[in-house]
Design an enzyme around this catalytic site. Structure first.
Site, mmCIF file in Angstrom:
data_model
loop_
_atom_site.group_PDB
_atom_site.id
_atom_site.type_symbol
_atom_site.label_atom_id
_atom_site.label_comp_id
_atom_site.label_asym_id
_atom_site.label_seq_id
_atom_site.Cartn_x
_atom_site.Cartn_y
_atom_site.Cartn_z
ATOM 1 N N CYS A 178 -18.773 -3.444 21.492
ATOM 2 C CA CYS A 178 -18.332 -2.217 20.839
ATOM 3 C C CYS A 178 -18.241 -2.498 19.341
ATOM 4 O O CYS A 178 -18.920 -3.399 18.843
ATOM 5 C CB CYS A 178 -16.998 -1.737 21.417
ATOM 6 S SG CYS A 178 -15.666 -2.935 21.268
ATOM 7 N N VAL A 179 -17.407 -1.789 18.627
ATOM 8 C CA VAL A 179 -17.335 -1.940 17.169
ATOM 9 C C VAL A 179 -16.811 -3.304 16.767
ATOM 10 O O VAL A 179 -17.251 -3.897 15.795
ATOM 11 C CB VAL A 179 -16.445 -0.831 16.567
ATOM 12 C CG1 VAL A 179 -16.313 -1.009 15.061
ATOM 13 C CG2 VAL A 179 -17.037 0.536 16.875
#
Length: 511
Positions: free
Chosen positions: A27-28
């Site tokens: 993810c981020v």
């Protein structure tokens, strides 16, 4: 050799090698793994890697905190070394589900349904908070609201309120869309089913009690069978069960009806049958159950608010560890739909702040630059409503910060519950949480905020310093040096201790 080639290789080795990876994505800020066996992970070696800021396991996924930007590069290196193909977060979730027990799978199902619609709910909560500021009396002027002093703002407040209320008014439509998708059916049919349950021709759910006591509930009379014409605004259980039934019927029909006529038959039959079953059985039964659960919770927090606030406020952080906190999103929505307020969500917001405060205290207490950076970023995240990095990356790692966060959250939960603090919507947890609280309760809520900032911060900081001294003492620090005489070029053979005790102006004979 790439910049992160070594780090990627070390991470793969620490989590048990590529043969232990069932699926991986990112993810981020984090690498997300579905591992075959989490017990073989060497967490000490993993967290000693320079780029790794922490790691934790939740909902069957093992996650490694790397940081924004860097995580993309590490993942690319890892994919090249291991041959792991790019997969979606959903595929990793599905692979991780094999590691869950039945209760965890049930909780995950609810999470999969409610998390996708959370942005709409949170946005609605924030907009309702803005409307609260515009319409709340006594915020800017004594006993008057902003729109009363400046009437030209009234229509703007009205539009904001309409936009904010939409997600709650048509909540069954949102849940129907997400639930049908989760159960493997058509999202569009799920949405139509949800909107059907709040059709304007139906008696509004919020008017049900007055209708029972007054003119009575309107009904359909179908060949002598009476079906109540009740809408299910703000209700959660009816649409959840109805969506499951809809998908089962849809999938049953798709397997048996030829492709050429599926468009003409599947959707009409599925919706018609589910609609009848919903209004005849599912709606009345689940409506009764939901109201009973709501009444039970309200009774507990009215009769013994101290116990309710202490337990929920103190143990919410534990629910996050297990993932069961997602189930309480449905409870919050049910409370708002039935009563217009929820007394649970304010404690969630304070629990977020408590975890952030404990992590922030570790930043001030440690000299480890890596831990300082992780503590600061995770504290900011928790103050804005996302606690997992703080909890799994810092607080649970040292244990006592997590415990002190629970203590602070319990005290604050007790305090605000005794003072009957409620939220009119679900918004952003943490510091912005006050926007979802009626303005007349802001002072009490801010005192609760002060409690979850001060208590975890002070207790964690003091304990960290005490623990640090204990570690130094066990390691023999400061070292015990025994020196009788030291030969110094200027001072000759002198007692070192006496030299160290010299004061300014003392005369020292020089040989």
């Amino acid at each position: 050799m790439g910049q992160y080639e070594g780090a990627a290789r070390d991470i793969v080795k620490a989590i048990g090698g590529k043969e232990n990876i069932a699926a991986a994505t990112h993810c981020v800020t984090r690498l997300r793994f579905a591992l075959k066996d989490e017990s073989v992970v060497d967490k000490e070696a993993l967290e000693a890697i320079d780029v790794v800021r922490g790691s934790f396991s939740t909902n069957g996924q093992f996650q490694v905190v790397i940081g924004q930007g860097t995580v993309d590069k590490v993942y690319q290196e890892m994919a090249e070394q291991t041959g792991i193909g790019q997969v979606s977060k959903e595929e990793v979730k599905n692979a991780a589900a094999d590691n869950l027990n039945p209760l965890q799978k049930a909780v995950k199902t609810l999470a999969d349904i409610f998390i996708p619609i959370l942005p709409a709910i949170v946005t609605a909560g924030l907009l309702m908070g803005i409307n609260n500021i515009l319409t709340g009396a006594g915020i800017f002027f004594d006993e008057q609201s902003l729109i009363e002093v400046y009437p030209q703002w009234a229509d703007l407040a009205g539009i904001i309120n309409l936009i904010a209320n939409t997600a709650f008014v048509f909540l069954p439509g949102l849940i129907g869309w997400s639930a049908a998708k989760r159960f493997g059916g058509s999202e569009l049919l799920g949405m139509v089913l949800g909107l059907m349950l709040v059709h304007p021709d139906l008696l509004n759910a919020w008017a049900y009690s007055s209708a029972v006591q007054g003119e009575g509930v309107p009904v359909w009379n179908i060949f002598g069978l009476e079906i109540q014409k009740i809408g299910y605004q703000g209700q959660v259980l009816p649409i959840l069960i109805a969506s499951w039934v809809l998908v089962k019927i849809e999938l049953f029909l798709r397997k048996r009806i030829p492709d050429s006529i599926q468009l003409l038959l599947v959707a009409p039959i599925a919706l018609l049958v589910t609609g009848f079953v919903s209004f005849l059985v599912i709606g009345p039964v689940t409506f009764t159950i939901a109201n009973a659960l709501t009444d039970g919770l309200v009774w507990i927090f009215e009769m013994v608010p101290a116990i309710g606030g202490l337990i929920y406020g103190g143990f919410y952080g534990v629910l996050v560890i297990t993932g069961m906190h997602h189930t309480f999103l449905a409870v919050d929505l049910q409370l708002i739909g039935s009563t217009g307020f929820t007394f649970l969500w304010p404690m969630l917001a304070l629990s977020n702040i408590a975890q952030g405060s404990a992590a922030l205290a570790m930043m001030f207490a440690t000299k480890d630059e890596k831990l300082k950076g992780l503590s600061l970023t995770s504290a900011v995240s928790a103050y804005l409503g996302i606690t997992e990095p703080a909890m799994f990356g810092v607080n649970l790692r040292f244990k006592y910060p997590f415990i002190f966060a629970l203590i602070g959250s319990a005290i604050a939960g007790l305090f605000i519950t005794l003072n009957k603090v409620q939220a009119f919507s679900i918004g952003v947890g943490g510091l912005p949480g006050f926007l979802s609280i009626p303005s007349e309760k802001w002072v009490v809520f801010f005192i609760g905020m002060a409690i979850v900032i001060v208590v975890p911060t002070v207790l964690t900081y003091i304990t960290a310093k005490v623990e640090k001294r204990k570690i130094k003492k066990r390691r023999g620090w400061p070292p015990q040096v025994h020196i009788a005489k030291v030969s110094l070029p200027l001072f000759g053979d002198r007692d070192l201790v006496s030299l160290l005790n010299l004061k300014w102006g003392d005369k020292v004979p020089v040989p």
